[in-house]
Design an enzyme around this catalytic site. Sequence first.
Site, PDB file in Angstrom:
ATOM      1  CG  HIS A   1     -56.325  40.940  78.793  1.00  0.00           C
ATOM      2  ND1 HIS A   1     -55.098  41.557  78.836  1.00  0.00           N
ATOM      3  CD2 HIS A   1     -57.242  41.891  79.118  1.00  0.00           C
ATOM      4  CE1 HIS A   1     -55.269  42.813  79.189  1.00  0.00           C
ATOM      5  NE2 HIS A   1     -56.559  43.043  79.360  1.00  0.00           N
TER       6      HIS A   1
ATOM      7  CG  ASP B   1     -65.075  43.983  79.440  1.00  0.00           C
ATOM      8  OD1 ASP B   1     -65.464  44.866  80.207  1.00  0.00           O
ATOM      9  OD2 ASP B   1     -64.219  44.147  78.574  1.00  0.00           O
TER      10      ASP B   1
HETATM   11  N1  COA Z   1     -62.490  33.140  72.321  1.00  0.00           N
HETATM   12  C1  COA Z   1     -61.910  32.173  71.591  1.00  0.00           C
HETATM   13  N2  COA Z   1     -60.621  32.215  71.163  1.00  0.00           N
HETATM   14  C2  COA Z   1     -59.911  33.300  71.516  1.00  0.00           C
HETATM   15  C3  COA Z   1     -60.442  34.337  72.299  1.00  0.00           C
HETATM   16  C4  COA Z   1     -61.793  34.233  72.703  1.00  0.00           C
HETATM   17  N3  COA Z   1     -62.377  35.187  73.418  1.00  0.00           N
HETATM   18  N4  COA Z   1     -59.492  35.276  72.496  1.00  0.00           N
HETATM   19  C5  COA Z   1     -58.403  34.843  71.860  1.00  0.00           C
HETATM   20  N5  COA Z   1     -58.647  33.664  71.264  1.00  0.00           N
HETATM   21  C6  COA Z   1     -57.710  32.854  70.450  1.00  0.00           C
HETATM   22  C7  COA Z   1     -57.645  33.425  69.038  1.00  0.00           C
HETATM   23  O1  COA Z   1     -58.612  32.833  68.195  1.00  0.00           O
HETATM   24  C8  COA Z   1     -56.231  33.076  68.650  1.00  0.00           C
HETATM   25  O2  COA Z   1     -56.205  31.734  68.279  1.00  0.00           O
HETATM   26  P1  COA Z   1     -55.229  31.219  67.095  1.00  0.00           P
HETATM   27  O3  COA Z   1     -53.841  31.480  67.622  1.00  0.00           O
HETATM   28  O4  COA Z   1     -55.569  29.786  66.951  1.00  0.00           O
HETATM   29  O5  COA Z   1     -55.566  32.074  65.901  1.00  0.00           O
HETATM   30  C9  COA Z   1     -55.451  33.210  69.957  1.00  0.00           C
HETATM   31  O6  COA Z   1     -56.406  33.040  71.000  1.00  0.00           O
HETATM   32  C10 COA Z   1     -54.787  34.549  70.132  1.00  0.00           C
HETATM   33  O7  COA Z   1     -55.720  35.567  69.848  1.00  0.00           O
HETATM   34  P2  COA Z   1     -55.310  37.042  69.441  1.00  0.00           P
HETATM   35  O8  COA Z   1     -56.477  37.748  68.834  1.00  0.00           O
HETATM   36  O9  COA Z   1     -54.041  36.994  68.643  1.00  0.00           O
HETATM   37  O10 COA Z   1     -54.965  37.648  70.842  1.00  0.00           O
HETATM   38  P3  COA Z   1     -54.929  39.158  71.171  1.00  0.00           P
HETATM   39  O11 COA Z   1     -54.018  39.283  72.314  1.00  0.00           O
HETATM   40  O12 COA Z   1     -54.610  39.979  69.982  1.00  0.00           O
HETATM   41  O13 COA Z   1     -56.457  39.459  71.552  1.00  0.00           O
HETATM   42  C11 COA Z   1     -58.440  40.033  72.632  1.00  0.00           C
HETATM   43  C12 COA Z   1     -56.927  39.833  72.776  1.00  0.00           C
HETATM   44  C13 COA Z   1     -58.976  40.629  73.903  1.00  0.00           C
HETATM   45  C14 COA Z   1     -58.738  40.984  71.484  1.00  0.00           C
HETATM   46  C15 COA Z   1     -59.100  38.659  72.333  1.00  0.00           C
HETATM   47  O14 COA Z   1     -58.821  37.781  73.388  1.00  0.00           O
HETATM   48  C16 COA Z   1     -60.608  38.782  72.118  1.00  0.00           C
HETATM   49  O15 COA Z   1     -61.042  39.057  70.992  1.00  0.00           O
HETATM   50  N6  COA Z   1     -61.415  38.537  73.193  1.00  0.00           N
HETATM   51  C17 COA Z   1     -62.846  38.652  73.086  1.00  0.00           C
HETATM   52  C18 COA Z   1     -63.265  40.112  73.306  1.00  0.00           C
HETATM   53  C19 COA Z   1     -63.066  40.558  74.726  1.00  0.00           C
HETATM   54  O16 COA Z   1     -63.469  39.907  75.679  1.00  0.00           O
HETATM   55  N7  COA Z   1     -62.454  41.757  74.883  1.00  0.00           N
HETATM   56  C20 COA Z   1     -62.262  42.382  76.167  1.00  0.00           C
HETATM   57  C21 COA Z   1     -60.830  42.456  76.531  1.00  0.00           C
HETATM   58  S1  COA Z   1     -60.611  43.051  78.171  1.00  0.00           S
END
Ligand code: COA
Length: 403
Positions: A287, A340
């Site tokens: 998140h 979710d």
């Molecule tokens: N599975 C595996 N690794 C994850 C992850 C997941 N669900 N969510 C984040 N990470 C990792 C990323 O690969 C990244 O790693 P790195 O620093 O080695 O590159 C790190 O955590 C940070 O991720 P980032 O995308 O920069 O964080 P964010 O704050 O921008 O993203 C989300 C938040 C929600 C987009 C992201 O966690 C995600 O894609 N989750 C899966 C989709 C989901 O469940 N969405 C519903 C949200 S309520």
Amino acid sequence: MALLTPLPFVTRVSAIEFDARSLNMPDEVEVIRGLRGVYFDTTSASFVDGEQGRLIYRGYNIHDLAENSTAEETFYLLMYGQLPTTSELAAFDKKLKGSREIPDEVISVIRLVQNAHPMDVLRTAISALAGTDPSADITDMSVEGSRDKGIRLTAQAPTIVAYHHRIRQGLEPIGPRADLSHAANFLHMLTGTEPTEDESGLMDTDFVLHAEHGANASAFSARVTAGTQADVHAAITAAIATLKGPSHGGAAEEVMKMAMEIGEESAAEKYVSDVLGSGGRIMGFGHRVYKAEDPRARHLRARCQKLGEERGDPKWFRILSRVAEAMEPYKARGIHVNVDFWAGSIYHLLGLPEDIFVSIFALGRIPGWTLQVTEQLDNNILIRPLLKYEGPEDMEYVPIHQR
Ligand code: COA
């Protein structure tokens, strides 16, 4: 009243005099990609405490609301800022019930686009409702008028989702029933069967948990749209468009697809290591704000387990529990289960098709978007950030026949 500690990652950007006529970009421009950690306004709507995993709506802890409140009461709390008295709640409920019907013109629009994804249908139908809204002036952007439109959309949106689902199956839509609650009526219109108390209670809690969540991407879209003084239907349409993506509301659908792909609990660990090993992400984890457990997830986890056992179908809970176990080491990196993760399997156990999961999220969130819009309008400002230009300059224009 306890004071809330601000999030620790406040980033300050020095105000920069920017001359639009010059391409000289001041050296001190700090680009904050994704606006991560940027505060762009103040709010009394909700507080998402990412460090401690707390969520507060209008001062009330989400755990108290999930356990004691109803969707109608929580929607009132969000939209009006305080818990209603008995008569206020009755009047609000009457208003919701009286607004559930959607006009024939909009039903025709749904028929026209029935083969699209349910979120595309919802977005299109909400936009179409602007043309039939009973307000004297659709562009009235007063807080009161906008809230009224948001209340109508809250009531009409479940009808859109349910009618579309019936129409695309070749079935007749089932009209709203004024003797049923917001959640029970939705399930009834969708399935044609009156839900049990447990089923409607589950949907009701789901609506409470999804109702508001600060400046997330869809709420930000709604605010940006309202900031230009576009109308409420435009703001909610923009919010629905933004919610659709798998990084936001689309994750519940993806979680259920993942559980089906895993197929059995013994395969969960390998699935997780394969996905992570190939640089993928596990849906329903992580998140932008929560670096502790999403406080909404625990309510759905317990419900998912109970429902699975009651339905004689505990497989999904077991598979997802094994996924969660395999993801344990990632907690140290702030990657926890989000709302979710369990929601998808609950909808599945309720017999709902995967492609409407994100629409259900949208139904719960319309009151929050309405509140974000009215709060924006109450002290409106155009939201218009800058992009740091890193392209070429002084390019010579070459006429097309010489290129
Ligand atoms: N599975 C595996 N690794 C994850 C992850 C997941 N669900 N969510 C984040 N990470 C990792 C990323 O690969 C990244 O790693 P790195 O620093 O080695 O590159 C790190 O955590 C940070 O991720 P980032 O995308 O920069 O964080 P964010 O704050 O921008 O993203 C989300 C938040 C929600 C987009 C992201 O966690 C995600 O894609 N989750 C899966 C989709 C989901 O469940 N969405 C519903 C949200 S309520």
